[in-house]
Design an enzyme around this catalytic site. Structure first.
Site, mmCIF file in Angstrom:
data_model
loop_
_atom_site.group_PDB
_atom_site.id
_atom_site.type_symbol
_atom_site.label_atom_id
_atom_site.label_comp_id
_atom_site.label_asym_id
_atom_site.label_seq_id
_atom_site.Cartn_x
_atom_site.Cartn_y
_atom_site.Cartn_z
ATOM 1 N N SER A 37 0.783 -1.328 0.017
ATOM 2 C CA SER A 37 0.109 0.152 -0.071
ATOM 3 C C SER A 37 0.878 1.293 -0.039
ATOM 4 O O SER A 37 0.355 2.264 -0.287
ATOM 5 C CB SER A 37 -0.865 -0.020 1.433
ATOM 6 O OG SER A 37 -0.345 -0.245 2.507
ATOM 7 N N ASP A 335 -2.076 8.664 7.667
ATOM 8 C CA ASP A 335 -3.173 7.915 8.184
ATOM 9 C C ASP A 335 -2.319 6.786 9.475
ATOM 10 O O ASP A 335 -1.061 7.220 9.710
ATOM 11 C CB ASP A 335 -3.920 6.723 7.485
ATOM 12 C CG ASP A 335 -3.312 6.098 6.667
ATOM 13 O OD1 ASP A 335 -1.985 5.672 7.224
ATOM 14 O OD2 ASP A 335 -3.666 5.262 5.641
ATOM 15 N N HIS A 338 0.440 4.941 6.606
ATOM 16 C CA HIS A 338 1.166 5.490 5.566
ATOM 17 C C HIS A 338 1.809 6.974 5.714
ATOM 18 O O HIS A 338 0.943 7.712 6.297
ATOM 19 C CB HIS A 338 0.222 5.290 4.421
ATOM 20 C CG HIS A 338 -0.400 3.986 4.400
ATOM 21 N ND1 HIS A 338 -1.746 3.634 4.587
ATOM 22 C CD2 HIS A 338 0.363 2.943 3.545
ATOM 23 C CE1 HIS A 338 -1.711 2.272 4.395
ATOM 24 N NE2 HIS A 338 -0.578 1.972 3.875
#
Length: 372
Positions: A37, A335, A338
Protein backbone atom coordinates in the site's frame (compact mmCIF):
# COMPACT_ATOMS: atom_id res chain seq x y z
CA UNK A 1 -17.30 6.40 -38.77
CA UNK A 2 -16.66 7.41 -35.16
CA UNK A 3 -15.36 3.95 -34.24
CA UNK A 4 -12.99 4.00 -37.26
CA UNK A 5 -11.57 7.32 -36.09
CA UNK A 6 -11.14 5.95 -32.61
CA UNK A 7 -9.34 2.86 -33.91
CA UNK A 8 -7.12 5.00 -36.14
CA UNK A 9 -6.19 7.23 -33.20
CA UNK A 10 -5.33 4.20 -31.07
CA UNK A 11 -3.15 2.71 -33.80
CA UNK A 12 -1.44 6.07 -34.38
CA UNK A 13 -0.66 6.38 -30.68
CA UNK A 14 0.92 2.93 -30.61
CA UNK A 15 2.98 3.67 -33.73
CA UNK A 16 4.17 6.97 -32.29
CA UNK A 17 5.29 5.23 -29.09
CA UNK A 18 7.09 2.50 -31.01
CA UNK A 19 8.91 5.09 -33.13
CA UNK A 20 9.93 6.93 -29.95
CA UNK A 21 11.40 3.75 -28.46
CA UNK A 22 13.19 2.85 -31.68
CA UNK A 23 14.77 6.30 -31.86
CA UNK A 24 15.74 6.16 -28.19
CA UNK A 25 13.68 9.25 -27.37
CA UNK A 26 12.23 7.88 -24.12
CA UNK A 27 15.16 9.10 -22.06
CA UNK A 28 12.93 9.45 -19.03
CA UNK A 29 12.40 5.70 -18.99
CA UNK A 30 9.62 3.69 -17.42
CA UNK A 31 8.83 2.50 -13.90
CA UNK A 32 7.61 -0.98 -13.13
CA UNK A 33 6.41 -0.78 -9.54
CA UNK A 34 5.92 -3.74 -7.19
CA UNK A 35 4.95 -3.63 -3.54
CA UNK A 36 2.25 -2.90 -1.01
CA UNK A 37 0.00 0.00 0.00
CA UNK A 38 2.96 2.38 0.27
CA UNK A 39 3.06 2.44 -3.55
CA UNK A 40 -0.31 0.98 -4.68
CA UNK A 41 -1.76 3.31 -7.33
CA UNK A 42 -5.18 1.70 -7.49
CA UNK A 43 -4.94 -2.05 -8.08
CA UNK A 44 -7.05 -2.77 -5.02
CA UNK A 45 -9.89 -0.75 -6.56
CA UNK A 46 -10.45 -3.76 -8.80
CA UNK A 47 -10.36 -6.40 -6.04
CA UNK A 48 -13.05 -7.48 -3.57
CA UNK A 49 -10.84 -6.62 -0.61
CA UNK A 50 -11.02 -4.96 2.79
CA UNK A 51 -7.84 -3.04 1.97
CA UNK A 52 -9.08 -0.09 -0.07
CA UNK A 53 -8.29 3.59 -0.39
CA UNK A 54 -10.84 4.55 -3.06
CA UNK A 55 -12.86 6.59 -0.56
CA UNK A 56 -12.52 10.19 0.55
CA UNK A 57 -10.56 11.92 1.92
CA UNK A 58 -7.77 9.72 0.50
CA UNK A 59 -6.27 11.52 -2.49
CA UNK A 60 -7.53 14.92 -1.36
CA UNK A 61 -4.25 16.55 -2.52
CA UNK A 62 -3.71 14.43 -5.64
CA UNK A 63 -3.81 17.08 -8.37
CA UNK A 64 -4.04 14.63 -11.28
CA UNK A 65 -7.50 13.54 -10.05
CA UNK A 66 -8.60 16.97 -8.79
CA UNK A 67 -8.56 15.62 -5.25
CA UNK A 68 -10.72 12.57 -5.91
CA UNK A 69 -9.56 9.23 -4.45
CA UNK A 70 -7.60 7.01 -6.82
CA UNK A 71 -6.80 4.08 -4.56
CA UNK A 72 -3.56 5.59 -3.25
CA UNK A 73 -3.18 5.17 0.50
CA UNK A 74 -2.16 8.76 1.16
CA UNK A 75 -3.43 12.29 0.68
CA UNK A 76 -1.50 12.85 -2.55
CA UNK A 77 1.33 11.22 -4.42
CA UNK A 78 3.15 8.09 -3.35
CA UNK A 79 6.92 7.83 -3.20
CA UNK A 80 6.82 5.93 -6.51
CA UNK A 81 4.81 8.72 -8.16
CA UNK A 82 7.23 11.40 -7.00
CA UNK A 83 10.33 9.41 -7.91
CA UNK A 84 9.00 9.00 -11.44
CA UNK A 85 8.32 12.74 -11.68
CA UNK A 86 11.83 13.60 -10.50
CA UNK A 87 13.26 11.30 -13.17
CA UNK A 88 11.24 13.09 -15.85
CA UNK A 89 8.80 10.30 -16.60
CA UNK A 90 5.82 11.48 -18.60
CA UNK A 91 2.99 9.84 -16.67
CA UNK A 92 2.44 7.84 -13.51
CA UNK A 93 2.70 4.08 -13.97
CA UNK A 94 -0.96 2.93 -14.17
CA UNK A 95 -2.31 0.04 -12.09
CA UNK A 96 -2.05 -3.30 -13.86
CA UNK A 97 -5.66 -4.22 -13.10
CA UNK A 98 -7.08 -1.04 -14.66
CA UNK A 99 -8.90 -1.99 -17.89
CA UNK A 100 -7.06 0.62 -19.98
CA UNK A 101 -3.55 -0.53 -18.98
CA UNK A 102 -2.58 -1.92 -22.36
CA UNK A 103 -1.00 -0.94 -25.66
CA UNK A 104 1.22 2.13 -25.70
CA UNK A 105 0.30 2.89 -22.07
CA UNK A 106 2.72 0.12 -21.08
CA UNK A 107 5.63 2.26 -22.26
CA UNK A 108 5.21 4.46 -19.17
CA UNK A 109 5.60 1.38 -16.99
CA UNK A 110 3.03 -0.46 -14.91
CA UNK A 111 2.18 -0.54 -11.21
CA UNK A 112 1.49 -4.00 -9.74
CA UNK A 113 1.53 -3.00 -6.05
CA UNK A 114 -1.35 -3.96 -3.81
CA UNK A 115 -2.43 -2.83 -0.37
CA UNK A 116 -2.04 -5.72 2.06
CA UNK A 117 0.38 -7.61 -0.18
CA UNK A 118 3.58 -9.17 1.07
CA UNK A 119 6.53 -11.32 0.16
CA UNK A 120 4.72 -14.38 1.52
CA UNK A 121 1.45 -15.52 -0.04
CA UNK A 122 -0.16 -15.89 3.40
CA UNK A 123 0.50 -12.27 4.32
CA UNK A 124 -2.57 -10.02 4.42
CA UNK A 125 -5.13 -12.82 4.35
CA UNK A 126 -7.26 -10.89 6.85
CA UNK A 127 -8.04 -8.47 3.97
CA UNK A 128 -9.58 -11.39 2.00
CA UNK A 129 -7.97 -10.35 -1.30
CA UNK A 130 -4.64 -8.69 -2.18
CA UNK A 131 -1.84 -9.25 -4.67
CA UNK A 132 1.21 -10.85 -3.08
CA UNK A 133 4.62 -10.50 -4.66
CA UNK A 134 4.40 -13.87 -6.43
CA UNK A 135 1.20 -12.81 -8.17
CA UNK A 136 2.66 -9.41 -9.02
CA UNK A 137 5.57 -11.10 -10.80
CA UNK A 138 3.08 -13.36 -12.59
CA UNK A 139 1.28 -10.25 -13.80
CA UNK A 140 4.53 -8.71 -15.01
CA UNK A 141 5.05 -11.86 -17.07
CA UNK A 142 1.80 -10.97 -18.87
CA UNK A 143 3.05 -7.42 -19.46
CA UNK A 144 6.36 -8.83 -20.72
CA UNK A 145 4.55 -10.79 -23.45
CA UNK A 146 2.46 -7.73 -24.34
CA UNK A 147 5.64 -5.68 -24.80
CA UNK A 148 7.00 -8.29 -27.20
CA UNK A 149 3.81 -7.98 -29.23
CA UNK A 150 3.94 -4.19 -29.08
CA UNK A 151 7.61 -3.56 -29.86
CA UNK A 152 9.02 -6.82 -31.17
CA UNK A 153 11.25 -9.03 -29.06
CA UNK A 154 14.54 -7.20 -29.63
CA UNK A 155 13.18 -3.71 -28.91
CA UNK A 156 11.15 -4.95 -25.95
CA UNK A 157 14.26 -6.44 -24.37
CA UNK A 158 16.23 -3.25 -24.97
CA UNK A 159 13.40 -1.18 -23.48
CA UNK A 160 13.33 -3.29 -20.31
CA UNK A 161 17.06 -3.70 -19.79
CA UNK A 162 18.10 -0.13 -20.55
CA UNK A 163 15.13 2.21 -20.15
CA UNK A 164 13.19 0.71 -17.24
CA UNK A 165 13.54 0.80 -13.47
CA UNK A 166 12.03 -1.98 -11.37
CA UNK A 167 10.99 -0.67 -7.98
CA UNK A 168 10.17 -3.06 -5.12
CA UNK A 169 8.67 -1.75 -1.87
CA UNK A 170 7.48 -4.73 0.12
CA UNK A 171 7.97 -6.51 3.45
CA UNK A 172 6.18 -4.34 6.01
CA UNK A 173 2.96 -6.34 5.80
CA UNK A 174 4.85 -9.57 6.36
CA UNK A 175 5.47 -8.27 9.86
CA UNK A 176 2.48 -6.01 10.57
CA UNK A 177 -0.20 -8.20 9.00
CA UNK A 178 1.36 -11.59 9.47
CA UNK A 179 4.05 -12.28 12.06
CA UNK A 180 3.07 -9.49 14.46
CA UNK A 181 -0.67 -9.49 13.93
CA UNK A 182 -2.39 -9.71 17.33
CA UNK A 183 -4.13 -13.05 18.06
CA UNK A 184 -4.14 -14.22 14.44
CA UNK A 185 -0.37 -14.70 14.30
CA UNK A 186 0.13 -16.12 17.79
CA UNK A 187 0.40 -19.66 16.44
CA UNK A 188 2.88 -18.59 13.78
CA UNK A 189 5.15 -16.95 16.34
CA UNK A 190 5.10 -20.04 18.53
CA UNK A 191 5.83 -22.36 15.60
CA UNK A 192 8.46 -20.22 13.86
CA UNK A 193 11.28 -18.21 15.39
CA UNK A 194 12.05 -14.69 14.14
CA UNK A 195 15.24 -16.02 12.54
CA UNK A 196 13.39 -18.68 10.58
CA UNK A 197 10.59 -16.31 9.57
CA UNK A 198 13.04 -13.74 8.23
CA UNK A 199 15.07 -16.43 6.46
CA UNK A 200 11.83 -17.51 4.78
CA UNK A 201 11.16 -13.92 3.66
CA UNK A 202 14.63 -13.53 2.19
CA UNK A 203 14.46 -16.89 0.41
CA UNK A 204 11.11 -16.04 -1.19
CA UNK A 205 12.23 -12.54 -2.18
CA UNK A 206 15.39 -13.94 -3.77
CA UNK A 207 13.26 -16.21 -5.96
CA UNK A 208 10.94 -13.33 -6.88
CA UNK A 209 13.77 -10.97 -7.84
CA UNK A 210 15.47 -13.72 -9.82
CA UNK A 211 12.23 -14.37 -11.71
CA UNK A 212 12.10 -10.69 -12.67
CA UNK A 213 15.70 -10.92 -13.86
CA UNK A 214 14.82 -13.86 -16.11
CA UNK A 215 12.08 -11.65 -17.59
CA UNK A 216 14.73 -9.03 -18.54
CA UNK A 217 14.56 -6.73 -15.51
CA UNK A 218 18.04 -5.30 -14.93
CA UNK A 219 17.80 -2.02 -13.02
CA UNK A 220 16.36 -2.63 -9.56
CA UNK A 221 15.72 -0.47 -6.53
CA UNK A 222 14.60 -2.44 -3.48
CA UNK A 223 13.40 -0.61 -0.37
CA UNK A 224 14.10 -2.06 3.03
CA UNK A 225 11.41 -2.14 5.73
CA UNK A 226 10.92 1.15 7.56
CA UNK A 227 10.71 1.67 11.33
CA UNK A 228 7.29 0.05 11.61
CA UNK A 229 7.37 0.33 15.39
CA UNK A 230 7.05 4.10 15.00
CA UNK A 231 3.85 4.24 12.95
CA UNK A 232 0.74 5.62 14.71
CA UNK A 233 -0.96 2.21 14.65
CA UNK A 234 1.83 0.48 16.57
CA UNK A 235 2.30 3.38 18.96
CA UNK A 236 -1.43 3.39 19.72
CA UNK A 237 -2.00 -0.33 20.30
CA UNK A 238 1.14 -0.55 22.45
CA UNK A 239 0.39 2.66 24.35
CA UNK A 240 3.88 4.17 24.16
CA UNK A 241 4.92 7.76 24.79
CA UNK A 242 4.91 10.30 21.99
CA UNK A 243 8.70 10.24 21.62
CA UNK A 244 8.95 6.44 21.79
CA UNK A 245 8.64 3.62 19.27
CA UNK A 246 7.70 -0.02 19.83
CA UNK A 247 10.91 -2.03 20.07
CA UNK A 248 10.01 -5.49 18.70
CA UNK A 249 8.73 -4.41 15.26
CA UNK A 250 11.78 -2.19 14.75
CA UNK A 251 14.10 -4.96 15.89
CA UNK A 252 12.58 -7.38 13.37
CA UNK A 253 12.78 -4.76 10.62
CA UNK A 254 16.47 -4.14 11.30
CA UNK A 255 17.21 -7.86 11.30
CA UNK A 256 15.40 -8.31 7.98
CA UNK A 257 17.13 -5.24 6.54
CA UNK A 258 20.57 -6.60 7.34
CA UNK A 259 19.82 -9.81 5.46
CA UNK A 260 18.26 -7.87 2.59
CA UNK A 261 21.49 -5.90 2.17
CA UNK A 262 23.43 -9.17 1.96
CA UNK A 263 20.93 -10.60 -0.53
CA UNK A 264 21.21 -7.64 -2.91
CA UNK A 265 25.01 -7.79 -2.74
CA UNK A 266 24.81 -11.49 -3.63
CA UNK A 267 22.49 -10.82 -6.57
CA UNK A 268 24.76 -8.04 -7.83
CA UNK A 269 27.64 -10.53 -7.84
CA UNK A 270 25.75 -13.43 -9.38
CA UNK A 271 23.31 -11.99 -11.94
CA UNK A 272 25.29 -10.62 -14.92
CA UNK A 273 24.23 -7.19 -16.14
CA UNK A 274 21.92 -6.51 -13.19
CA UNK A 275 22.24 -3.60 -10.76
CA UNK A 276 20.38 -3.88 -7.46
CA UNK A 277 20.18 -0.69 -5.40
CA UNK A 278 19.14 -0.66 -1.77
CA UNK A 279 16.87 2.19 -0.65
CA UNK A 280 17.56 2.67 3.06
CA UNK A 281 14.02 3.68 3.96
CA UNK A 282 14.47 2.63 7.58
CA UNK A 283 17.12 5.24 8.36
CA UNK A 284 15.45 7.87 6.19
CA UNK A 285 12.09 7.59 7.96
CA UNK A 286 13.61 7.14 11.40
CA UNK A 287 15.62 10.33 11.00
CA UNK A 288 12.56 12.19 9.73
CA UNK A 289 10.49 11.02 12.71
CA UNK A 290 13.13 11.94 15.26
CA UNK A 291 14.06 15.27 13.69
CA UNK A 292 10.82 16.32 12.05
CA UNK A 293 11.05 19.87 13.41
CA UNK A 294 14.23 20.38 11.37
CA UNK A 295 12.24 19.94 8.16
CA UNK A 296 10.11 22.82 6.92
CA UNK A 297 6.45 22.53 7.86
CA UNK A 298 6.21 19.43 10.07
CA UNK A 299 4.63 19.76 13.51
CA UNK A 300 4.18 16.10 14.47
CA UNK A 301 5.63 12.71 13.58
CA UNK A 302 3.56 10.62 15.97
CA UNK A 303 -0.09 11.39 15.16
CA UNK A 304 -2.00 10.48 12.01
CA UNK A 305 -3.59 13.35 10.11
CA UNK A 306 -6.58 11.18 9.17
CA UNK A 307 -7.84 8.43 11.46
CA UNK A 308 -9.40 7.77 14.84
CA UNK A 309 -8.64 6.00 18.09
CA UNK A 310 -6.16 6.50 20.90
CA UNK A 311 -3.65 9.27 21.43
CA UNK A 312 -2.27 9.07 17.90
CA UNK A 313 -5.45 8.50 15.81
CA UNK A 314 -3.93 5.11 15.09
CA UNK A 315 -6.73 2.56 15.22
CA UNK A 316 -9.39 3.33 12.61
CA UNK A 317 -8.13 3.82 9.01
CA UNK A 318 -8.82 7.00 7.08
CA UNK A 319 -12.33 7.27 5.67
CA UNK A 320 -15.33 9.59 5.31
CA UNK A 321 -16.14 9.51 9.04
CA UNK A 322 -12.54 9.92 10.24
CA UNK A 323 -11.17 13.00 11.91
CA UNK A 324 -8.81 14.88 9.61
CA UNK A 325 -6.21 17.53 10.39
CA UNK A 326 -6.49 21.01 8.93
CA UNK A 327 -3.04 21.15 7.31
CA UNK A 328 -1.83 17.84 5.90
CA UNK A 329 1.69 19.19 5.37
CA UNK A 330 2.12 19.47 9.16
CA UNK A 331 2.02 15.68 9.52
CA UNK A 332 4.62 13.04 8.71
CA UNK A 333 1.84 10.41 8.73
CA UNK A 334 -1.33 10.66 6.68
CA UNK A 335 -3.11 7.77 8.40
CA UNK A 336 -2.24 5.07 10.99
CA UNK A 337 0.13 3.34 8.54
CA UNK A 338 1.19 5.55 5.65
CA UNK A 339 3.31 8.69 5.16
CA UNK A 340 1.79 11.94 3.97
CA UNK A 341 2.65 13.37 0.57
CA UNK A 342 4.87 15.91 2.35
CA UNK A 343 6.91 13.07 3.86
CA UNK A 344 6.96 11.15 0.56
CA UNK A 345 8.45 14.20 -1.16
CA UNK A 346 11.42 14.18 1.19
CA UNK A 347 11.94 10.43 0.95
CA UNK A 348 11.77 10.40 -2.85
CA UNK A 349 14.30 13.21 -3.24
CA UNK A 350 16.88 11.31 -1.18
CA UNK A 351 16.31 8.08 -3.10
CA UNK A 352 16.49 9.72 -6.52
CA UNK A 353 19.44 12.06 -5.89
CA UNK A 354 20.85 11.12 -2.47
CA UNK A 355 24.20 9.71 -1.43
CA UNK A 356 25.10 6.20 -0.32
CA UNK A 357 23.80 6.73 3.22
CA UNK A 358 20.26 6.37 1.91
CA UNK A 359 20.59 4.73 -1.54
CA UNK A 360 23.45 2.47 -2.55
CA UNK A 361 25.58 1.67 -4.43
CA UNK A 362 24.18 4.42 -6.69
CA UNK A 363 21.04 6.56 -6.64
CA UNK A 364 18.05 6.25 -8.97
CA UNK A 365 19.12 8.99 -11.35
CA UNK A 366 22.48 7.29 -11.80
CA UNK A 367 20.77 3.91 -12.14
CA UNK A 368 18.52 5.12 -14.94
CA UNK A 369 21.52 6.65 -16.75
CA UNK A 370 23.50 3.39 -16.85
CA UNK A 371 24.25 2.24 -20.42
CA UNK A 372 22.97 5.50 -21.91
Amino acid sequence: MASRRTNFAAVAAVLFSIIAVCKGDLKSGASFVFGDSLVDSGNNNYLPTLSKADIRPNGIDFKASDGEPTGRFTNGRTIADISGELLGQRRYAPPFLAPNTSGSVLLDGVNYASGGGGILNATGKLFVNRLGMDIQVDYFNITRKQLDDLLGKAKAKEFLTKKSIFSITIGSNDFLNNYLLPVVSAGTRVAESPDNFINDLISNLKNQLTRLYTLDARKFVVANVGPIGCIPYQKTINNVAENECVSLPNQLARQYNGQLRDLLAELNDNLPGAKFCLANVYDLVYELINNYEHYVGFKTASKACCGNGGSYAGIVPCGPTSSMCNDRSDYVFWDPYHPSEAANLILAKYIVDGDTKYISPINLRQLLALDD
